[in-house]
Design a protein around this motif. Structure first.
Motif, PDB file in Angstrom:
ATOM      1  N   GLN A 143       0.837  -1.205   0.000  1.00  0.00           N
ATOM      2  CA  GLN A 143       0.000   0.000   0.000  1.00  0.00           C
ATOM      3  C   GLN A 143       0.873   1.257   0.000  1.00  0.00           C
ATOM      4  OE1 GLN A 143      -3.473   0.032  -0.107  1.00  0.00           O
ATOM      5  NE2 GLN A 143      -3.080   2.199  -0.509  1.00  0.00           N
ATOM      6  N   VAL A 144       1.907   1.227   0.825  1.00  0.00           N
ATOM      7  CA  VAL A 144       2.824   2.369   0.888  1.00  0.00           C
ATOM      8  C   VAL A 144       3.527   2.542  -0.458  1.00  0.00           C
ATOM      9  CG1 VAL A 144       4.948   3.239   1.941  1.00  0.00           C
ATOM     10  CG2 VAL A 144       3.169   2.229   3.378  1.00  0.00           C
ATOM     11  N   LEU A 145       3.983   1.419  -1.043  1.00  0.00           N
ATOM     12  CA  LEU A 145       4.672   1.478  -2.336  1.00  0.00           C
ATOM     13  C   LEU A 145       3.768   2.109  -3.401  1.00  0.00           C
ATOM     14  CD1 LEU A 145       6.924   0.734  -4.364  1.00  0.00           C
ATOM     15  CD2 LEU A 145       5.870  -1.518  -4.585  1.00  0.00           C
ATOM     16  N   GLU A 146       2.521   1.645  -3.441  1.00  0.00           N
ATOM     17  CA  GLU A 146       1.596   2.153  -4.471  1.00  0.00           C
ATOM     18  C   GLU A 146       1.357   3.649  -4.298  1.00  0.00           C
ATOM     19  OE1 GLU A 146      -1.640  -0.552  -3.757  1.00  0.00           O
ATOM     20  OE2 GLU A 146      -0.335  -2.232  -4.296  1.00  0.00           O
ATOM     21  N   THR A 147       1.164   4.056  -3.047  1.00  0.00           N
ATOM     22  CA  THR A 147       0.930   5.477  -2.799  1.00  0.00           C
ATOM     23  C   THR A 147       2.170   6.275  -3.202  1.00  0.00           C
ATOM     24  OG1 THR A 147      -0.406   4.755  -0.943  1.00  0.00           O
ATOM     25  CG2 THR A 147       0.019   7.100  -1.102  1.00  0.00           C
ATOM     26  N   ALA A 148       3.348   5.728  -2.877  1.00  0.00           N
ATOM     27  CA  ALA A 148       4.592   6.410  -3.244  1.00  0.00           C
ATOM     28  C   ALA A 148       4.712   6.529  -4.765  1.00  0.00           C
ATOM     29  CB  ALA A 148       5.793   5.657  -2.677  1.00  0.00           C
ATOM     30  N   MET A 149       4.334   5.451  -5.475  1.00  0.00           N
ATOM     31  CA  MET A 149       4.411   5.474  -6.940  1.00  0.00           C
ATOM     32  C   MET A 149       3.585   6.617  -7.519  1.00  0.00           C
ATOM     33  SD  MET A 149       4.094   1.376  -7.529  1.00  0.00           S
ATOM     34  CE  MET A 149       3.715   1.319  -9.270  1.00  0.00           C
ATOM     35  N   VAL A 150       2.398   6.823  -6.904  1.00  0.00           N
ATOM     36  CA  VAL A 150       1.519   7.889  -7.404  1.00  0.00           C
ATOM     37  C   VAL A 150       2.036   9.261  -6.966  1.00  0.00           C
ATOM     38  CG1 VAL A 150      -0.811   8.848  -7.253  1.00  0.00           C
ATOM     39  CG2 VAL A 150      -0.485   6.392  -7.584  1.00  0.00           C
ATOM     40  N   LEU A 160      -7.614   7.963  -2.743  1.00  0.00           N
ATOM     41  CA  LEU A 160      -7.155   6.737  -2.103  1.00  0.00           C
ATOM     42  C   LEU A 160      -8.345   5.818  -1.868  1.00  0.00           C
ATOM     43  CD1 LEU A 160      -4.773   8.228   0.631  1.00  0.00           C
ATOM     44  CD2 LEU A 160      -4.081   7.036  -1.456  1.00  0.00           C
ATOM     45  N   ASP A 161      -8.330   4.656  -2.524  1.00  0.00           N
ATOM     46  CA  ASP A 161      -9.445   3.726  -2.367  1.00  0.00           C
ATOM     47  C   ASP A 161      -9.064   2.640  -1.372  1.00  0.00           C
ATOM     48  OD1 ASP A 161     -11.751   2.324  -2.615  1.00  0.00           O
ATOM     49  OD2 ASP A 161     -11.637   2.033  -4.783  1.00  0.00           O
ATOM     50  N   GLU A 162      -9.628   2.688  -0.198  1.00  0.00           N
ATOM     51  CA  GLU A 162      -9.395   1.716   0.855  1.00  0.00           C
ATOM     52  C   GLU A 162      -7.920   1.546   1.205  1.00  0.00           C
ATOM     53  OE1 GLU A 162     -11.832   0.359   2.444  1.00  0.00           O
ATOM     54  OE2 GLU A 162     -13.513  -0.103   1.117  1.00  0.00           O
ATOM     55  N   PRO A 163      -7.247   2.611   1.601  1.00  0.00           N
ATOM     56  CA  PRO A 163      -5.822   2.453   1.881  1.00  0.00           C
ATOM     57  C   PRO A 163      -5.517   1.539   3.066  1.00  0.00           C
ATOM     58  CG  PRO A 163      -6.566   4.647   2.496  1.00  0.00           C
ATOM     59  CD  PRO A 163      -7.683   3.999   1.763  1.00  0.00           C
ATOM     60  N   SER A 164      -6.450   1.345   3.986  1.00  0.00           N
ATOM     61  CA  SER A 164      -6.114   0.518   5.157  1.00  0.00           C
ATOM     62  C   SER A 164      -6.711  -0.879   5.077  1.00  0.00           C
ATOM     63  CB  SER A 164      -6.560   1.218   6.446  1.00  0.00           C
ATOM     64  OG  SER A 164      -7.939   1.005   6.653  1.00  0.00           O
ATOM     65  N   LEU A 165      -7.243  -1.237   3.912  1.00  0.00           N
ATOM     66  CA  LEU A 165      -7.898  -2.538   3.775  1.00  0.00           C
ATOM     67  C   LEU A 165      -6.929  -3.682   4.061  1.00  0.00           C
ATOM     68  CD1 LEU A 165     -10.669  -3.756   2.826  1.00  0.00           C
ATOM     69  CD2 LEU A 165      -9.571  -4.123   0.632  1.00  0.00           C
ATOM     70  N   GLY A 166      -7.356  -4.571   4.935  1.00  0.00           N
ATOM     71  CA  GLY A 166      -6.557  -5.768   5.212  1.00  0.00           C
ATOM     72  C   GLY A 166      -5.328  -5.513   6.067  1.00  0.00           C
ATOM     73  N   LEU A 167      -5.225  -4.323   6.651  1.00  0.00           N
ATOM     74  CA  LEU A 167      -4.042  -4.035   7.468  1.00  0.00           C
ATOM     75  C   LEU A 167      -4.344  -4.245   8.947  1.00  0.00           C
ATOM     76  CD1 LEU A 167      -2.707  -0.773   5.801  1.00  0.00           C
ATOM     77  CD2 LEU A 167      -2.276  -3.156   5.201  1.00  0.00           C
ATOM     78  N   ALA A 168      -3.290  -4.526   9.711  1.00  0.00           N
ATOM     79  CA  ALA A 168      -3.438  -4.654  11.159  1.00  0.00           C
ATOM     80  C   ALA A 168      -3.793  -3.274  11.713  1.00  0.00           C
ATOM     81  CB  ALA A 168      -2.128  -5.132  11.759  1.00  0.00           C
ATOM     82  N   PRO A 169      -4.549  -3.241  12.838  1.00  0.00           N
ATOM     83  CA  PRO A 169      -4.995  -1.955  13.382  1.00  0.00           C
ATOM     84  C   PRO A 169      -3.864  -0.943  13.569  1.00  0.00           C
ATOM     85  CG  PRO A 169      -6.055  -3.745  14.547  1.00  0.00           C
ATOM     86  CD  PRO A 169      -5.086  -4.369  13.579  1.00  0.00           C
ATOM     87  N   LYS A 170      -2.707  -1.406  14.011  1.00  0.00           N
ATOM     88  CA  LYS A 170      -1.587  -0.494  14.251  1.00  0.00           C
ATOM     89  C   LYS A 170      -1.144   0.138  12.930  1.00  0.00           C
ATOM     90  CE  LYS A 170       3.145  -0.467  15.988  1.00  0.00           C
ATOM     91  NZ  LYS A 170       3.878  -0.528  14.739  1.00  0.00           N
ATOM     92  N   GLN A 172      -2.956   0.445  10.324  1.00  0.00           N
ATOM     93  CA  GLN A 172      -4.020   1.348   9.861  1.00  0.00           C
ATOM     94  C   GLN A 172      -3.782   2.738  10.392  1.00  0.00           C
ATOM     95  OE1 GLN A 172      -8.032   0.105  10.581  1.00  0.00           O
ATOM     96  NE2 GLN A 172      -7.772  -1.855   9.564  1.00  0.00           N
ATOM     97  N   GLY A 173      -3.394   2.816  11.655  1.00  0.00           N
ATOM     98  CA  GLY A 173      -3.103   4.111  12.272  1.00  0.00           C
ATOM     99  C   GLY A 173      -1.994   4.827  11.520  1.00  0.00           C
ATOM    100  N   GLU A 174      -0.968   4.039  11.124  1.00  0.00           N
ATOM    101  CA  GLU A 174       0.152   4.645  10.383  1.00  0.00           C
ATOM    102  C   GLU A 174      -0.308   5.202   9.044  1.00  0.00           C
ATOM    103  OE1 GLU A 174       3.166   1.644  10.071  1.00  0.00           O
ATOM    104  OE2 GLU A 174       3.422   1.541  12.258  1.00  0.00           O
ATOM    105  N   VAL A 175      -1.226   4.453   8.409  1.00  0.00           N
ATOM    106  CA  VAL A 175      -1.730   4.917   7.116  1.00  0.00           C
ATOM    107  C   VAL A 175      -2.461   6.256   7.284  1.00  0.00           C
ATOM    108  CG1 VAL A 175      -3.397   4.446   5.272  1.00  0.00           C
ATOM    109  CG2 VAL A 175      -1.829   2.662   6.021  1.00  0.00           C
ATOM    110  N   PHE A 176      -3.261   6.354   8.353  1.00  0.00           N
ATOM    111  CA  PHE A 176      -4.004   7.602   8.562  1.00  0.00           C
ATOM    112  C   PHE A 176      -3.058   8.769   8.862  1.00  0.00           C
ATOM    113  CE2 PHE A 176      -7.637   4.671   9.737  1.00  0.00           C
ATOM    114  CZ  PHE A 176      -8.271   4.861   8.525  1.00  0.00           C
ATOM    115  N   ASP A 177      -2.013   8.475   9.643  1.00  0.00           N
ATOM    116  CA  ASP A 177      -1.023   9.530   9.925  1.00  0.00           C
ATOM    117  C   ASP A 177      -0.382  10.010   8.626  1.00  0.00           C
ATOM    118  OD1 ASP A 177      -1.485   9.396  12.574  1.00  0.00           O
ATOM    119  OD2 ASP A 177       0.227   8.094  13.041  1.00  0.00           O
TER     120      ASP A 177
END
Lengths: 245, 293
Positions: A143-150, A160-170, A172-177
């Motif tokens: 997910q991070v790689l894809e976002t970086a590519m864009v 961003l379509d479902e950036p935290s999908l399938g991620l562990a809660p912790k 997910q927090g990093e994605v939101f930050d």
């Protein structure tokens, strides 16, 4: 007020069949907006419609002052719209380094190095895994790689379509930050999230979709506190702790 | 077993295998990038072979200029086919791609038969029938030229696909089309590049095969079905797989032709294909489920 994106009565879908009906809204520059809605509400299709990767069936899209509804995805990309679709959207048999080079596909050759280096500085994880195949990274890393590519193309609007999908809660927090950080840099962000609560906490605004139509629009706070929305999408009453956040 | 005979068969098979690989790699590339099966692929080779046959006398039988004309002719033909027909197809429109390219194949084949008749052409080059002795085996210069050209082409192809943005973009589109759109690629432009590349490989294969086999209108059909078997054995869309399967098939066929009644030679590739399909339906070199296109 300066608007970056304006939809006027947008209707869009697939194979000529509308999924999104007559949707209108405006996004201010540098804000974060969340699409809220159940399965099949049309959140992902609406994102695709803004990027041009589904059929445009009516209405208008104004981006940065210009009409774009007739433009192709690569033209919209050049104008500054970045879209990270849901699910694994990278080149799995290529290394992280090659994936990032593909993120520079439309950029002049002499800029590739600097932009990739800057991106690796923002995401040290990627430089540690630079020689790994993208397909071997964890879900969060991909997910991070894809976002970086864009982000390499320095978009002014990021979808961003479902950036935290399938991620562990912790994670997910990093994605939101991370989304907050992007917006702080002046990028306007539009998010679809299954973790509605988490997304609303970082958003300025929320748009609720139902059956492909706009049902409600308001500040993230208003939507979060709307009893109907709480009941439908936020799992009933929130705990004290969540409300105080 | 007579080992010299065995080595001779292996050398002949290797040359034919390299030519198969040129055809199969282009087919695999188009399958990956455009998501279509190109049944007119053999006719691009046919056009290359006839261009070689006709150009050679014009250049005093010089091999390289003939091959260059063959490649250019095939590229022009491929480009036309792409702009007029294939660019109208959506990604993965399988049935339409099969019918359109199959129809094209038959039209081109019959057009060539009409112009040049069905009489096979015997193609002579500057090398004539001369050959070179390598140890105890003898290899004709035309076969050596075919093998060297193919090997150089694969090296160039490897560099193109791995180290240039144009080549990487082709791999990118075949790995994940959505991701290609995500980074601003134009699938149509990349599709056109892939067709031009595949057509040039076909032209080269036509040039290489013309002096080694008789040139006749069914040459392409005969070779393209083998190329299908090869890309299925190699795992659809996998380029390394196609090269490996092509060389292996060339050599195995040559052995079978040499040690068994020659009628079994043709059946060998398809027997292997059926066996692979039964034992490993995704082919020998396919890579899990993440691959799109």
């Amino acid at each position: 007020m300066e608007y970056l994106l304006e939809l006027t009565g947008l209707t869009a879908g697939y194979a000529g069949k509308p999924i999104i009906h007559d949707v209108s809204f405006r996004l201010e520059k540098g804000t974060i907006t969340t699409f809220v809605g159940g399965n099949g509400a049309g959140k992902s299709t609406l994102m695709r419609a803004i990027y041009g990767s589904c059929d445009h069936l009516g209405g208008g899209i104004i981006f940065d002052g210009g009409q774009i509804e007739d433009k192709t995805p690569w033209e919209r990309y050049e104008l500054g719209i970045g879209f990270v679709p849901q699910g694994r959207c990278n080149f799995p048999d290529m290394t992280v380094s090659e994936n990032l080079k593909m993120g520079c596909y439309t950029l002049p050759r002499n800029e590739h190095r600097d932009r990739i280096d800057a991106m690796l500085e923002s995401f040290p994880m990627l430089s540690r895994k630079i020689k790994e195949k993208a397909g071997n990274l964890s879900g969060g890393e991909q997910q991070v790689l894809e976002t970086a590519m864009v982000l390499l193309s320095e978009p002014s609007l990021l979808l961003l379509d479902e950036p935290s999908l399938g991620l562990a809660p912790k994670t997910q927090g990093e994605v939101f930050d991370f989304v907050k950080r992007i917006a702080a840099d002046g990028v306007t962000v539009l998010v679809v999230e299954q973790n509605v609560h988490g997304a609303l906490l970082i958003s300025d605004k929320a748009i609720v979709l139902e059956m492909g139509r706009k049902f409600l629009e308001g500040t993230a706070e208003e939507v979060r506190n709307n009893p109907n929305i709480r009941h439908a999408y936020l799992g009933g009453n929130l705990s004290e702790e969540e409300v105080s956040e | 077993m007579d080992y010299i005979y065995f080595l001779q068969l292996t050398a002949n098979g290797l040359v034919i295998g390299l030519i198969y690989a040129l055809i199969a790699v282009g087919l695999a590339l188009l399958f990956g990038v455009l998501g279509i099966v190109n049944f007119a692929h053999g006719e691009l080779l046919l056009i290359g072979a006839y261009a070689m046959a006709l150009a050679l006398p014009a250049f005093g039988l010089a091999y390289m200029p003939g091959a260059i004309v063959a490649v250019l002719t095939a590229i022009i033909a491929g480009w036309f086919i792409y702009e007029i027909f294939l660019s109208k197809l959506g990604h993965g429109e399988f049935e339409r791609s099969i019918l359109i390219t199959m129809g094209l194949s038959i039209v081109i084949l019959n057009g060539i038969q009409y112009i040049f008749t069905a009489t096979p052409l015997l193609v002579n080059t500057e090398f004539g029938y001369a050959g070179v002795n390598i140890g105890d085996i003898r290899v004709a210069w035309t076969r050596i030229a075919a093998a060297v050209l193919s090997a150089v082409t694969f090296a160039a192809l490897y560099v193109l696909l791995n180290y240039t943005q144009i080549g990487r973009a082709m791999r990118a589109v075949s790995q994940n089309r959505d991701a290609a759109l995500m980074v601003g690629m134009q699938p149509r432009k990349i599709g056109r590049n892939a067709v031009i590349l595949a057509a040039s490989l076909c032209g080269l294969a036509g040039a290489a095969v013309a002096p080694v086999q008789l040139v006749q209108p069914y040459l392409g059909q005969f070779l393209v079905f083998k190329a299908f078997a090869i890309i299925i054995i190699g795992g659809m869309g996998s380029i390394e797989g196609a090269v490996f399967a092509a060389i292996a098939l060339g050599i195995i066929e040559s052995w079978i032709g040499g040690f068994f009644p020659v009628v079994w030679q043709e059946a060998a590739g398809f027997l292997i294909m059926i066996t692979v399909l039964l034992l490993k339906p995704s082919g020998l070199f396919s890579r899990g489920g993440v691959r799109v296109g």
